[in-house]
Design a protein around this motif. Structure first.
Motif, PDB file in Angstrom:
ATOM      1  N   LYS A 202      75.788 -10.029 -34.624  1.00 47.63           N
ATOM      2  CA  LYS A 202      76.978 -10.852 -34.930  1.00 47.63           C
ATOM      3  C   LYS A 202      77.415 -10.522 -36.343  1.00 47.63           C
ATOM      4  CE  LYS A 202      76.818 -12.366 -30.836  1.00 47.63           C
ATOM      5  NZ  LYS A 202      77.713 -11.674 -29.887  1.00 47.63           N
TER       6      LYS A 202
ATOM      7  N   LEU B 123      83.067 -10.328 -33.817  1.00 50.16           N
ATOM      8  CA  LEU B 123      83.128  -9.006 -33.191  1.00 50.16           C
ATOM      9  C   LEU B 123      83.262  -7.940 -34.274  1.00 50.16           C
ATOM     10  CD1 LEU B 123      85.594  -9.875 -30.286  1.00 50.16           C
ATOM     11  CD2 LEU B 123      83.098  -9.816 -30.209  1.00 50.16           C
TER      12      LEU B 123
ATOM     13  N   ALA C 260      80.643   2.924 -23.275  1.00 56.12           N
ATOM     14  CA  ALA C 260      81.668   2.451 -24.224  1.00 56.12           C
ATOM     15  C   ALA C 260      82.128   3.558 -25.152  1.00 56.12           C
ATOM     16  CB  ALA C 260      81.124   1.276 -25.028  1.00 56.12           C
TER      17      ALA C 260
ATOM     18  N   ASP D  51      78.972   2.376 -30.642  1.00 52.14           N
ATOM     19  CA  ASP D  51      79.844   3.270 -29.862  1.00 52.14           C
ATOM     20  C   ASP D  51      81.222   3.485 -30.476  1.00 52.14           C
ATOM     21  OD1 ASP D  51      78.236   1.698 -27.216  1.00 52.14           O
ATOM     22  OD2 ASP D  51      78.129   3.850 -27.604  1.00 52.14           O
TER      23      ASP D  51
ATOM     24  N   ARG E  26      73.861   0.676 -37.215  1.00 51.72           N
ATOM     25  CA  ARG E  26      73.996   2.062 -36.766  1.00 51.72           C
ATOM     26  C   ARG E  26      75.429   2.552 -36.963  1.00 51.72           C
ATOM     27  NH1 ARG E  26      72.058   0.844 -30.827  1.00 51.72           N
ATOM     28  NH2 ARG E  26      73.574  -0.804 -31.238  1.00 51.72           N
TER      29      ARG E  26
ATOM     30  N   PHE F   1      88.951 -11.834 -33.710  1.00 50.35           N
ATOM     31  CA  PHE F   1      87.707 -11.052 -33.758  1.00 50.35           C
ATOM     32  C   PHE F   1      86.700 -11.694 -34.699  1.00 50.35           C
ATOM     33  CE2 PHE F   1      89.303  -7.677 -31.172  1.00 50.35           C
ATOM     34  CZ  PHE F   1      90.667  -7.696 -31.385  1.00 50.35           C
TER      35      PHE F   1
ATOM     36  N   LEU G 296      88.658  -4.461 -26.967  1.00 50.60           N
ATOM     37  CA  LEU G 296      88.597  -3.455 -28.025  1.00 50.60           C
ATOM     38  C   LEU G 296      87.242  -2.762 -27.871  1.00 50.60           C
ATOM     39  CD1 LEU G 296      89.596  -2.077 -30.541  1.00 50.60           C
ATOM     40  CD2 LEU G 296      88.981  -4.092 -31.876  1.00 50.60           C
TER      41      LEU G 296
ATOM     42  N   GLY H 135      76.499   1.979 -22.460  1.00 48.55           N
ATOM     43  CA  GLY H 135      76.603   3.315 -23.044  1.00 48.55           C
ATOM     44  C   GLY H 135      77.932   3.991 -22.757  1.00 48.55           C
TER      45      GLY H 135
ATOM     46  N   PHE I 292      83.669  -2.481 -29.929  1.00 43.35           N
ATOM     47  CA  PHE I 292      83.531  -3.686 -30.772  1.00 43.35           C
ATOM     48  C   PHE I 292      82.702  -4.724 -30.015  1.00 43.35           C
ATOM     49  CE2 PHE I 292      86.007  -4.704 -34.680  1.00 43.35           C
ATOM     50  CZ  PHE I 292      86.329  -3.400 -35.022  1.00 43.35           C
ATOM     51  N   GLY I 293      81.981  -5.528 -30.760  1.00 42.01           N
ATOM     52  CA  GLY I 293      81.230  -6.631 -30.171  1.00 42.01           C
ATOM     53  C   GLY I 293      79.825  -6.219 -29.794  1.00 42.01           C
ATOM     54  N   HIS I 294      78.957  -7.227 -29.742  1.00 38.14           N
ATOM     55  CA  HIS I 294      77.567  -6.941 -29.377  1.00 38.14           C
ATOM     56  C   HIS I 294      76.878  -8.249 -29.021  1.00 38.14           C
ATOM     57  CE1 HIS I 294      73.496  -5.322 -29.522  1.00 38.14           C
ATOM     58  NE2 HIS I 294      74.067  -4.145 -29.422  1.00 38.14           N
TER      59      HIS I 294
HETATM   60  C1  SDX Z   1      75.887  -0.972 -26.402  1.00 38.49           C
HETATM   61  O1  SDX Z   1      72.510  -4.527 -25.950  1.00 38.49           O
HETATM   62  C2  SDX Z   1      72.483  -3.494 -26.691  1.00 38.49           C
HETATM   63  O2  SDX Z   1      71.662  -3.358 -27.593  1.00 38.49           O
HETATM   64  C3  SDX Z   1      73.496  -2.427 -26.319  1.00 38.49           C
HETATM   65  C4  SDX Z   1      73.566  -1.239 -27.271  1.00 38.49           C
HETATM   66  C5  SDX Z   1      72.291  -0.418 -27.259  1.00 38.49           C
HETATM   67  O3  SDX Z   1      72.016   0.264 -28.254  1.00 38.49           O
HETATM   68  O4  SDX Z   1      71.633  -0.383 -26.185  1.00 38.49           O
HETATM   69  O5  SDX Z   1      73.812  -1.680 -28.603  1.00 38.49           O
HETATM   70  C6  SDX Z   1      74.667  -0.272 -26.869  1.00 38.49           C
HETATM   71  O6  SDX Z   1      76.015  -1.198 -25.211  1.00 38.49           O
HETATM   72  C7  SDX Z   1      76.872  -1.452 -27.422  1.00 38.49           C
HETATM   73  C8  SDX Z   1      78.043  -2.257 -26.763  1.00 38.49           C
HETATM   74  C9  SDX Z   1      79.043  -1.245 -26.218  1.00 38.49           C
HETATM   75  N1  SDX Z   1      80.093  -1.968 -25.444  1.00 38.49           N
HETATM   76  C10 SDX Z   1      81.335  -2.071 -25.908  1.00 38.49           C
HETATM   77  O7  SDX Z   1      81.694  -1.684 -27.028  1.00 38.49           O
HETATM   78  C11 SDX Z   1      82.293  -2.711 -24.907  1.00 38.49           C
HETATM   79  C12 SDX Z   1      83.152  -3.769 -25.614  1.00 38.49           C
HETATM   80  N2  SDX Z   1      82.279  -4.888 -26.005  1.00 38.49           N
HETATM   81  C13 SDX Z   1      82.007  -5.867 -25.072  1.00 38.49           C
HETATM   82  O8  SDX Z   1      82.519  -5.889 -23.827  1.00 38.49           O
HETATM   83  C14 SDX Z   1      81.079  -6.973 -25.481  1.00 38.49           C
HETATM   84  O9  SDX Z   1      81.249  -7.220 -26.807  1.00 38.49           O
HETATM   85  C15 SDX Z   1      79.642  -6.719 -25.151  1.00 38.49           C
HETATM   86  C16 SDX Z   1      79.463  -6.358 -23.725  1.00 38.49           C
HETATM   87  C17 SDX Z   1      79.101  -5.622 -26.010  1.00 38.49           C
HETATM   88  C18 SDX Z   1      78.856  -7.971 -25.465  1.00 38.49           C
HETATM   89  O10 SDX Z   1      79.329  -8.916 -24.585  1.00 38.49           O
HETATM   90  P1  SDX Z   1      78.774 -10.418 -24.590  1.00 38.49           P
HETATM   91  O11 SDX Z   1      77.737 -10.623 -25.614  1.00 38.49           O
HETATM   92  O12 SDX Z   1      78.436 -10.763 -23.179  1.00 38.49           O
HETATM   93  O13 SDX Z   1      80.022 -11.224 -25.086  1.00 38.49           O
HETATM   94  P2  SDX Z   1      81.132 -11.804 -24.136  1.00 38.49           P
HETATM   95  O14 SDX Z   1      81.587 -10.746 -23.168  1.00 38.49           O
HETATM   96  O15 SDX Z   1      80.649 -13.099 -23.596  1.00 38.49           O
HETATM   97  O16 SDX Z   1      82.300 -12.041 -25.186  1.00 38.49           O
HETATM   98  C19 SDX Z   1      82.306 -13.199 -26.009  1.00 38.49           C
HETATM   99  C20 SDX Z   1      83.781 -13.392 -26.375  1.00 38.49           C
HETATM  100  C21 SDX Z   1      84.707 -13.399 -25.157  1.00 38.49           C
HETATM  101  O17 SDX Z   1      85.861 -14.101 -25.541  1.00 38.49           O
HETATM  102  P3  SDX Z   1      86.060 -15.644 -24.992  1.00 38.49           P
HETATM  103  O18 SDX Z   1      85.788 -15.610 -23.497  1.00 38.49           O
HETATM  104  O19 SDX Z   1      85.027 -16.446 -25.759  1.00 38.49           O
HETATM  105  O20 SDX Z   1      87.458 -16.013 -25.358  1.00 38.49           O
HETATM  106  O21 SDX Z   1      84.216 -12.289 -27.175  1.00 38.49           O
HETATM  107  C22 SDX Z   1      85.217 -11.568 -26.453  1.00 38.49           C
HETATM  108  C23 SDX Z   1      85.130 -11.977 -24.993  1.00 38.49           C
HETATM  109  O22 SDX Z   1      86.370 -11.831 -24.366  1.00 38.49           O
HETATM  110  N3  SDX Z   1      84.903 -10.166 -26.639  1.00 38.49           N
HETATM  111  C24 SDX Z   1      85.826  -9.238 -26.873  1.00 38.49           C
HETATM  112  C25 SDX Z   1      85.092  -8.049 -27.023  1.00 38.49           C
HETATM  113  N4  SDX Z   1      83.780  -8.295 -26.871  1.00 38.49           N
HETATM  114  C26 SDX Z   1      83.680  -9.618 -26.618  1.00 38.49           C
HETATM  115  N5  SDX Z   1      87.168  -9.304 -26.965  1.00 38.49           N
HETATM  116  C27 SDX Z   1      87.793  -8.138 -27.237  1.00 38.49           C
HETATM  117  N6  SDX Z   1      87.161  -6.952 -27.406  1.00 38.49           N
HETATM  118  C28 SDX Z   1      85.824  -6.874 -27.311  1.00 38.49           C
HETATM  119  N7  SDX Z   1      85.200  -5.714 -27.480  1.00 38.49           N
END
Ligand code: SDX
Length: 427
Positions: A309, A356, A269, A361, A314, A351, A300, A267, A303-305
């Motif tokens: 995918k 992503l 984020a 957020d 939302r 991305f 970033l 949250g 971004f990402g979840h």
């Molecule tokens: C919420 O779970 C939910 O439902 C959460 C939520 C809810 O309503 O409760 O939807 C609310 O928390 C939304 C997410 C908010 N967080 C962010 O926006 C923070 C940025 N995003 C992330 O850190 C990430 O995408 C997560 C935490 C949301 C998800 O992480 P994962 O599934 O564990 O994915 P990962 O960290 O293993 O990443 C996979 C790859 C990695 O690259 P490689 O190691 O394969 O090279 O994708 C990359 C990561 O580095 N990556 C990103 C990225 N998110 C993932 N690279 C750049 N920017 C990003 N945002």
């Protein structure tokens, strides 16, 4: 063909057939697979639970590939379009849309519990003026458990209902009070003549006995709360379920959810997105920032979840809310940077290959800022939205006969047995 999986343990040559139910095998069924001398049998190993179902739930359905989100079977787009937040909370908590009579009774119950014990204000006054609002919310909601010892009676449905009403009614009051505390402003107490959202906004922004409500902004805030209301087994909901499984009271379990939501990967984020946009500063700096992310220097944010995918449904709806809000407040200058970030990211292999997309957020913080909320308050608004989901999931966990106290296993990779070394003999 049967709904089973047959595995051969090549260590012993033995064959096992395990049932497949709802697309899963039970991890406990693995325990029967033993090699010589292995008296525990196989375990499943799944750090961060990437591929592990922890429960059965009837509350929220998400299809991450298709970008589908439904509350109790109703598509989020339709709920957000027409329902009120308390109506949505009722749906999540009771499992059905309320009739007019049921909704009126629910609204009244919440309305008449919005006051908090005056000692909560003394509790809040102990925080520094610059204390992070999520830290204050975490502390104050946990403290509510000390004012309502009857909340420990978690097996009594009536007691659970009373606590559910207290949480839905008092958390917005606490959220508004801590906003006022941060500004050194006197508390504005709840008014029963205002609706749920109007009362919260008034307690937050009223100055000198007046606050001209803006119905467009209030409806926009309500839609944002609806969009955040539940999201199946996300980090904070899993925290509420896990802490709640020890049969602690719901105030303490919800405070665990607030703690998890506080984190920047969850949250927190929405706050991190605004700080990222401030750091980028100008659209011209977006390409360089994107390159720094791709080089592994930070993420970033927004971004990402783990599940989506594809585009978070939302985020799509929030972009529409943004249009309504900015029509009222004037365009948030940071929107241009966000839109450019999204445009480039959605075309960039880094991305795209990692699937992503903008999540809930990415744009919400821009709207909260335009509404007059400070950046470090955004996650408090997320918590207000997620509150009914946490409570609904907590109750579902308690009523689920398959659930018991959560206690995962581990793979021990530490030191083998060794004799203790007295202090005098240590090097
Ligand atoms: C919420 O779970 C939910 O439902 C959460 C939520 C809810 O309503 O409760 O939807 C609310 O928390 C939304 C997410 C908010 N967080 C962010 O926006 C923070 C940025 N995003 C992330 O850190 C990430 O995408 C997560 C935490 C949301 C998800 O992480 P994962 O599934 O564990 O994915 P990962 O960290 O293993 O990443 C996979 C790859 C990695 O690259 P490689 O190691 O394969 O090279 O994708 C990359 C990561 O580095 N990556 C990103 C990225 N998110 C993932 N690279 C750049 N920017 C990003 N945002």
């Amino acid at each position: 063909m049967t709904d089973t999986i047959t595995v051969v343990d090549n260590r012993t040559g033995r064959e096992y057939t395990l049932p497949i139910v709802d697309g899963t095998i039970r991890a406990s069924d693995l325990a029967q697979i033993r090699a010589e001398g292995d008296d525990h049998g196989l375990m499943a190993y799944d750090p961060a639970y990437l591929n592990t179902a922890s429960c059965r739930s009837t509350i929220t359905f998400i299809d991450g590939d298709k970008g589908i989100l439904r509350y109790r079977g109703y598509p989020i787009e339709q709920v957000a379009e027409t329902a009120s937040f308390l109506e949505t909370a009722y749906l999540l908590l009771e499992g059905e849309l309320p009739t007019a009579t049921q909704l009126a009774a629910w609204e009244d119950d919440v309305k008449y519990h919005t006051y908090v014990h005056t000692n909560i204000t003394k509790f809040l006054s102990g925080f520094r003026y610059d204390a992070h609002p999520m830290g204050m919310l975490l502390g104050a909601v946990g403290a509510l458990s000390t004012f309502y010892p009857d909340a420990k009676d978690i097996h009594d449905p009536h007691s659970r209902y009373v606590q559910r009403v207290r949480l839905m009614a008092k958390v917005p009051t606490i959220a508004a009070f801590l906003f006022r505390h941060s500004r050194g402003l006197p508390y504005v107490f709840p008014r029963n003549d205002l609706g749920y959202i109007g009362n919260f906004v008034n307690m937050t922004f009223e100055i000198g006995g007046k606050h001209e409500p803006n119905p467009v902004l209030q409806r926009a805030l309500e839609i944002l709360l609806i969009l955040h209301a539940d999201h199946e087994q996300n980090c904070s909901t899993s925290a509420v379920r896990s802490v709640g499984s020890s049969q602690v009271d719901p105030f303490s379990a919800v405070s665990a959810g607030i703690a998890a939501l506080y984190g920047p990967l969850h949250g927190g984020a929405n706050e991190a997105v605004l700080r990222m946009l401030d750091e980028i500063g100008d659209v011209a700096n977006v390409p360089a920032f994107i390159e720094s992310v791709k080089a592994g220097k930070g993420r970033l944010m927004g971004f990402g979840h783990r599940v989506y995918k594809s585009y978070d449904p939302r985020a799509k709806l929030i972009k529409r809310v943004a249009d309504d809000v900015f029509e009222q407040t004037g365009l948030n200058p940071k929107l241009k940077i966000a839109v450019e970030l999204e445009r480039i990211a959605l075309e960039d292999e880094y991305f795209v290959s990692r699937r992503l997309y903008p999540n809930v957020d990415f744009y919400s913080g821009l709207i909260y800022q335009a509404m007059g909320y400070p950046t470090d308050y955004f996650t408090v608004l997320f918590a207000l939205g997620r509150l009914p989901g946490w409570i609904a999931q907590w109750e579902e966990m308690l009523r689920d006969k398959e659930q018991k106290i959560a206690r995962p296993r581990q793979i021990y990779v530490g030191a083998a047995e060794r004799p203790f070394v007295p202090l005098a003999e240590r090097g």
